[in-house]
Design a protein around this motif. Structure first.
Motif, PDB file in Angstrom:
ATOM      1  N   PHE A 155       0.956  -1.421   0.058  1.00 56.83           N
ATOM      2  CA  PHE A 155      -0.058  -0.172  -0.020  1.00 56.83           C
ATOM      3  C   PHE A 155       0.915   1.184  -0.010  1.00 56.83           C
ATOM      4  CE2 PHE A 155      -4.028  -1.802   0.767  1.00 56.83           C
ATOM      5  CZ  PHE A 155      -3.767  -3.241   1.612  1.00 56.83           C
ATOM      6  N   ALA A 156       0.461   2.376  -0.685  1.00 56.39           N
ATOM      7  CA  ALA A 156       1.035   3.454  -0.533  1.00 56.39           C
ATOM      8  C   ALA A 156       0.117   4.640  -0.678  1.00 56.39           C
ATOM      9  CB  ALA A 156       2.075   3.696  -1.791  1.00 56.39           C
ATOM     10  N   MET A 157       0.398   5.694  -0.111  1.00 54.34           N
ATOM     11  CA  MET A 157      -0.380   6.906  -0.233  1.00 54.34           C
ATOM     12  C   MET A 157       0.529   8.248  -0.578  1.00 54.34           C
ATOM     13  SD  MET A 157      -3.503   8.687   2.179  1.00 54.34           S
ATOM     14  CE  MET A 157      -2.370   8.840   3.496  1.00 54.34           C
ATOM     15  N   HIS A 195       3.417   4.391   3.679  1.00 55.17           N
ATOM     16  CA  HIS A 195       4.032   3.405   2.917  1.00 55.17           C
ATOM     17  C   HIS A 195       3.793   2.116   3.574  1.00 55.17           C
ATOM     18  CE1 HIS A 195       6.853   1.027   0.425  1.00 55.17           C
ATOM     19  NE2 HIS A 195       6.747   1.878  -0.524  1.00 55.17           N
ATOM     20  N   PHE A 196       3.318   1.001   2.966  1.00 55.71           N
ATOM     21  CA  PHE A 196       3.338  -0.379   3.626  1.00 55.71           C
ATOM     22  C   PHE A 196       3.913  -1.304   2.751  1.00 55.71           C
ATOM     23  CE2 PHE A 196       1.628  -4.436   4.394  1.00 55.71           C
ATOM     24  CZ  PHE A 196       1.859  -4.749   5.794  1.00 55.71           C
ATOM     25  N   PRO A 197       5.052  -2.083   2.929  1.00 58.61           N
ATOM     26  CA  PRO A 197       5.821  -2.079   4.076  1.00 58.61           C
ATOM     27  C   PRO A 197       6.434  -0.633   4.466  1.00 58.61           C
ATOM     28  CG  PRO A 197       6.436  -3.885   2.741  1.00 58.61           C
ATOM     29  CD  PRO A 197       5.640  -3.078   1.979  1.00 58.61           C
ATOM     30  N   ARG A 205       2.248  -5.730  -8.889  1.00 52.04           N
ATOM     31  CA  ARG A 205       1.104  -5.313  -9.492  1.00 52.04           C
ATOM     32  C   ARG A 205       0.292  -4.522  -8.782  1.00 52.04           C
ATOM     33  NH1 ARG A 205      -1.162  -4.799 -14.678  1.00 52.04           N
ATOM     34  NH2 ARG A 205      -3.227  -5.604 -14.710  1.00 52.04           N
ATOM     35  N   ILE A 206       0.025  -3.204  -9.390  1.00 51.80           N
ATOM     36  CA  ILE A 206      -0.385  -2.178  -8.350  1.00 51.80           C
ATOM     37  C   ILE A 206      -1.643  -1.600  -8.998  1.00 51.80           C
ATOM     38  CG2 ILE A 206       0.133  -0.079  -7.510  1.00 51.80           C
ATOM     39  CD1 ILE A 206       3.082  -0.811  -7.478  1.00 51.80           C
ATOM     40  N   GLY A 207      -2.638  -1.218  -8.346  1.00 48.31           N
ATOM     41  CA  GLY A 207      -3.633  -0.430  -8.601  1.00 48.31           C
ATOM     42  C   GLY A 207      -3.818   0.818  -7.965  1.00 48.31           C
ATOM     43  N   TYR A 208      -4.082   1.814  -8.459  1.00 54.47           N
ATOM     44  CA  TYR A 208      -4.014   3.405  -7.830  1.00 54.47           C
ATOM     45  C   TYR A 208      -5.341   3.994  -8.267  1.00 54.47           C
ATOM     46  CZ  TYR A 208      -2.946   4.845 -12.501  1.00 54.47           C
ATOM     47  OH  TYR A 208      -3.094   5.324 -14.008  1.00 54.47           O
ATOM     48  N   ARG A 209      -5.557   5.260  -7.537  1.00 54.64           N
ATOM     49  CA  ARG A 209      -6.826   5.914  -7.479  1.00 54.64           C
ATOM     50  C   ARG A 209      -6.886   6.984  -6.691  1.00 54.64           C
ATOM     51  NH1 ARG A 209     -12.244   2.669  -5.985  1.00 54.64           N
ATOM     52  NH2 ARG A 209     -11.260   1.270  -7.669  1.00 54.64           N
ATOM     53  N   PRO A 265      -5.667  16.232  -3.797  1.00 55.46           N
ATOM     54  CA  PRO A 265      -4.481  15.965  -4.787  1.00 55.46           C
ATOM     55  C   PRO A 265      -3.487  14.757  -4.114  1.00 55.46           C
ATOM     56  CG  PRO A 265      -3.954  17.802  -3.498  1.00 55.46           C
ATOM     57  CD  PRO A 265      -5.303  17.468  -2.862  1.00 55.46           C
ATOM     58  N   ILE A 266      -4.317  13.652  -3.791  1.00 54.99           N
ATOM     59  CA  ILE A 266      -3.788  12.529  -3.363  1.00 54.99           C
ATOM     60  C   ILE A 266      -4.336  11.302  -3.805  1.00 54.99           C
ATOM     61  CG2 ILE A 266      -3.908  11.101  -1.138  1.00 54.99           C
ATOM     62  CD1 ILE A 266      -2.348  13.548  -0.545  1.00 54.99           C
ATOM     63  N   TYR A 267      -3.447  10.282  -4.044  1.00 55.12           N
ATOM     64  CA  TYR A 267      -3.408   9.019  -4.642  1.00 55.12           C
ATOM     65  C   TYR A 267      -3.193   7.746  -3.464  1.00 55.12           C
ATOM     66  CZ  TYR A 267      -3.495  11.028  -9.281  1.00 55.12           C
ATOM     67  OH  TYR A 267      -3.719  11.493 -10.549  1.00 55.12           O
ATOM     68  N   VAL A 268      -4.154   7.051  -3.542  1.00 59.74           N
ATOM     69  CA  VAL A 268      -4.134   5.796  -2.687  1.00 59.74           C
ATOM     70  C   VAL A 268      -3.824   4.571  -3.622  1.00 59.74           C
ATOM     71  CG1 VAL A 268      -5.180   6.502  -0.674  1.00 59.74           C
ATOM     72  CG2 VAL A 268      -6.538   5.287  -2.659  1.00 59.74           C
TER      73      VAL A 268
END
Length: 712
Positions: free
Chosen positions: A205-207, A217-219, A258-262, A268-271
């Motif tokens: 995960f990342a934001m 950030h995870f890890p 394999r990463i999905g983002y939105r 102005p933030i993405y997860v």
């Protein structure tokens, strides 16, 4: 013999080769299908996990945004000296806010020089400037709304975990910069949440901000990290800036994932959420390993492959069925919620009206009642009935099932005629400005419903301004219409009626609900929540639309669009409803009403006025009376909603048999009437008075001389 043996050996070789080739071919096919299926499943898991992470981040930032807005309201208009004087109280308030939200480390209010006026950590705050922090200087030159900063380390004497700032500008009444309101948010709050939902091996995960700064950030990382906007990740996001899926080596550690983002709406933030490709391959290899274990001999492999395909399909169908059931359950719960809200509102208002009627009836039964009090209670009953009828009319108008009585009228003249009444209704604190066109803007609509809609919008505007402000009424030929009307725009276009106010505005989160019945932000007893829903129902049923534009603190503008008719049509006038009753003078009326009490009421009232009444309780018997001797009757007065043959059916049957008796219909509501119209018959809306009924019957009845001549 030897030839036969050689042939037998050759056959065995071919069988051996086939025993190897067939399982290998089946395995290759199964491996390809399995790999594709594994990738599809992984993508769906990533999307579902991303939904959770996106919803969580959106709720967190919305909560922080609301908290900052509330803090801004607390100190709005207060000089810095007053804020410092109230610092102990404000410190406790900020501390309670920070303690109540686990994602917050602290909350701050800064002056124009970057010094803390009050914060949730220390009271009084040290004399220290934070003007060099990004969450502060980003607001100095211009108003940018909510700003989300990069990850920072607390500045001594403050200690603790790293944070990033979420801040808003403090502005004076003239818009100049007077400071900043800021909340310090803990990245570890998000990382802990990601650790809970990312239990699968290889979860990621990342934001981060739109400029590439990663704030969670995870890890977890032990250093600051920023994506290069021109790098592979930045290029893929730029190609599809709202959402997407990609397979890429993540720059922070070089691991392929394999990463999905939105993107989070309005921020102005993405997860992003994802899985390591090695973990996806491990899943696939595990599946293929099962095939290898059970894939020898070839027949067993084929059987297990089919069984696996069957189980996989069954599993996917089961998931799809569960998803459909969940969606249906959600839709059902939403319908029940809307129905409960509507039922509760109707029950509340009607019980109030019934209480007035019941109390008035009880008081009328008291002995030795004075004439003045008797008239007062009768008036109270009449007023309650009128309000109940209006409530029913508004409900049916919202549902677009209220039969309207259209007439052609000039919108500008109609609004001008309401000016005095609007001035009285809105009060002396409201300035009314009307911009009306010189040329006539004619529409064909229910004039009474139009006036009600205009009054509802004006009253709503008055309440939004708390009785002080300015309302602009503007009428013009619409140059632009909403998208819902573009396919309906005829040669004459639409007339737009806009009502603009200088009130507090409507939050964006509530704009989607303001036209719902019984939805209101007013205090209990201050509004029913049916005003704007009546406007919505009237607009849609009249072939138009109603829109709203609003911003908090900047007022609201409601625009009502109605189809325009040619300017050469003259407005039609209706006789006032206060005209006296018309004597029957022996006029014969066939009354058809399945409700015996209501039928007797109509029959008795008309009999007292000199009408000759024949009362039947169903349309079948009424048609039989007309078939035997239609010349007995001057007019038929029939309810619409009846068991079996309805009033519309009766009117159609009379027309089909060429029976020359006019028909007057009555109803409180009929879906068939709302959809098909009244078949050209006059309509009396329930509840009606005997005076109104006598006027309509007298107007609709065939001339007496025609009936008398036919009877000779």
């Amino acid at each position: 013999m030897q030839g036969a043996q050689r042939n037998s050996l050759r056959l065995l070789q071919w069988m051996m080769a086939a025993s190897l080739a067939l399982p290998i071919a089946l395995f290759a096919i199964a491996a390809t299908i399995s790999y594709t299926s594994t990738l599809d499943i992984a993508d769906r898991e990533i999307e579902r996990t991303l939904d959770v992470a996106h919803e969580h981040a959106l709720k967190v930032f919305e909560t922080i945004d609301r908290s900052l807005a509330e803090l801004n309201e607390v100190v709005r208009g207060l000089p810095d000296e007053v804020i410092r004087a109230r610092e102990p109280v404000l410190h406790q308030r900020l501390k309670q806010l920070a303690d109540s939200l686990p994602q917050l480390k602290s909350a701050w209010i800064f002056d124009a020089n970057g010094k803390s006026l009050v914060n949730s950590l220390a009271s009084p705050p040290p004399d220290q400037s934070f003007a060099d922090r990004d969450y502060f200087y980003a607001h100095v030159d211009q108003s940018i709304g909510t700003f989300i900063g990069a990850s920072l380390t607390p500045r001594p004497p403050y200690q603790g975990a790293r944070f990033f700032g979420v801040s808003r500008r403090r502005s004076s009444d003239d818009g100049s910069f007077i400071g900043v309101i800021q909340a310090s948010v803990l990245p570890e709050y998000f990382e802990s949440f990601y650790a809970r939902i990312g239990s699968d091996p290889g979860s990621f995960f990342a934001m981060g901000r739109a400029d590439g700064v990663v704030i969670a950030h995870f890890p977890r990382l032990d250093r600051d990290f920023q994506l290069d906007p021109g790098g592979p990740v930045g290029q893929k996001i730029a190609a599809s800036p709202e959402h997407g899926l990609m397979t890429i080596a993540w720059p922070s550690d070089g691991i392929e994932r394999r990463i999905g983002y939105r993107r989070i709406a309005e921020y102005p933030i993405y997860v992003s959420a994802g899985l390591e490709t090695s973990a996806i391959r491990a899943r696939w290899l595990g599946t293929i390993g099962q095939h290898l274990v059970f894939g020898i001999p070839a027949t067993a492999l084929l059987f297990l492959l089919l069984a696996f395909a069957f189980r996989r399909t069954q599993h996917l169908q089961l998931e799809a069925a569960k998803r459909r059931e969940a969606e249906e359950a959600l839709k059902h719960s939403q319908r029940l919620e809307a129905l409960g809200q509507l039922t509760g509102g109707v029950a509340h208002d009607f019980n109030n009206l019934l209480t007035v009627i019941r109390a008035s009836v009880d008081l009328l039964n008291r002995p030795q009642l004075s004439e003045e009090r008797r008239q007062r209670y009768i008036t109270a009953i009449a007023d309650a009935v009128a309000r109940a009828a209006k409530l029913t009319s508004q409900l049916l108008a919202f549902a677009r099932r209220q039969p309207l009585k259209p007439e052609v009228f000039n919108v500008g003249e109609r609004i001008q005629s309401l000016r005095d009444m609007l001035a009285t209704l809105l009060g002396p604190g409201i300035e009314i400005i009307m911009r009306l066109p010189a040329e006539p803007c004619l529409v064909n609509a229910d004039a009474g419903q139009f006036e009600t809609a205009l009054i509802n919008m004006a009253t709503n505007a008055r309440d939004a301004m708390q009785g002080k402000g300015r309302i602009n009424f503007t009428v013009q030929a619409a140059t632009n219409v909403p998208e819902t009307l573009t396919h309906l725009a005829g040669s004459h276009g639409f007339v737009s009626i806009t009502v603009s106010d200088t009130g507090v505005g409507i939050p964006a989160a509530r704009l989607g609900r303001i036209f719902e019945p019984f939805f209101t932000t007013k205090q209990v007893g201050a509004g029913t929540g049916l005003g704007l829903s009546q406007v919505f129902g009237f607009a849609r049923q009249s072939g138009g639309e109603v829109t709203v534009e609003s911003a908090v603190g900047q007022g609201s503008t409601f625009a009502l669009y109605l189809p325009r008719v040619p300017a050469d049509l003259l407005p039609q006038r209706q006789a006032p409803n206060t005209a006296p009753a018309v004597a029957g003078s022996g006029m014969s009326v066939l009354v058809v009403e399945d409700n015996i009490e209501l039928g007797n009421f109509a029959a008795d009232g008309l009999t007292e006025l000199g009408y000759s009444i024949t009362l039947v309780d169903n349309a079948t018997d009424a048609f039989a009376e007309l078939t035997v001797d239609a010349d007995r009757f001057d007019v038929v007065f029939s309810d619409v909603v009846m068991p079996g043959m309805t009033g519309l059916d009766l009117a159609q049957a009379i027309r089909d048999r060429s029976i020359g008796v006019p028909v007057v219909l009555t109803t409180g509501y009929s879906q068939a009437l709302a959809q098909q119209g009244s078949l050209g018959c006059d309509l009396v809306q329930k509840p009606y008075s005997i005076e109104e009924l006598s006027r309509v019957l007298h107007r609709a009845a065939r001339p007496r001389r025609v009936r008398d001549g036919a009877a000779e």
